[in-house]
Enzyme design. Structure first.
Site, PDB file in Angstrom:
ATOM      1  CB  CYS A 108      -0.980  -0.065   1.173  1.00 11.94           C
ATOM      2  SG  CYS A 108      -2.303   1.145   1.138  1.00 11.94           S
ATOM      3  N   GLY A 109       0.687   2.144   0.961  1.00 14.63           N
ATOM      4  CA  GLY A 109       1.390   3.419   0.993  1.00 14.63           C
ATOM      5  C   GLY A 109       2.897   3.308   1.035  1.00 14.63           C
TER       6      GLY A 109
END
Length: 195
Positions: A108-109
């Site tokens: 993800c991030g």
């Protein structure tokens, strides 16, 4: 013995780590003769951080305590705070891991932080969408290496989208070679289909 360093930062997406850390820490399905695994949380400092789910985590060690070798693994979870400059030191460390042949696993991030540092420019990878990386990582130049899959394992880099936590965990466990292959297949099938 593998040492798995789990980077902890404010707002970390605790659920993205759940499948893999539970199995690596418990060892409950490890095959006979599998190497041991030590799971350590690592932070910028030893100050407690709050996960997105509201859990308080006190890091076991700091970044300077990390040992980088072929038995080291770095897990980078998603979070809403990756754009803070204070995390550049762990991204530099991720570059050291990749150069040394040690595993870096980002979801993800965290993939955006790797992209912004140029660490995805020449390696097959995934994230929350190619457009996502272009939007949040102004230095991203890895479009030609982007793979539109929930999780992508290429050599010592494993990246995943926010929807790829289970497959990401499977690929990490597979690379560490700590489960029998039929056990890993059954584990993945159970959590993905209920069978």
């Amino acid at each position: 013995m593998f040492t798995v360093y789990v980077y902890v930062l404010e707002t970390l997406a605790d659920w993205e780590l759940g499948y893999v850390t539970a199995e690596l820490n418990s060892g409950r399905f490890f095959k006979k003769g599998a190497p041991g695994v030590s799971v350590k949380t690592v932070g910028i400092s030893k100050r407690p951080v709050k996960s997105m789910g509201g859990l308080t985590i006190i890091p076991d060690c700091v970044i300077d305590d990390i040992t980088v070798n072929e038995k080291s693994v770095l897990l980078l979870p998603g979070a809403n705070t990756w754009d803070s400059p204070e995390h550049s030191i762990i991204i530099e460390k991720a570059g050291e891991f990749l150069s040394a042949g040690a595993m870096v696993c980002a979801i993800c991030g965290a993939t955006a932080a790797l992209a912004n540092a140029g660490l995805l420019d020449q390696r097959p990878h995934t994230s929350n969408g190619a457009g996502y990386l272009e939007m949040v990582s102004p230095c991203y130049r890895g479009q030609n290496f982007y793979v539109d899959e929930p999780s992508v394992a290429e050599r010592n880099l494993i990246t995943a989208s926010s929807t790829g936590a289970l497959l990401w965990a499977k690929q990490i466990i597979e690379r560490l070679n700590i489960f029998q292959s039929d056990t890993l297949d059954a584990w993945y099938a159970y959590f993905s289909t209920g069978e």
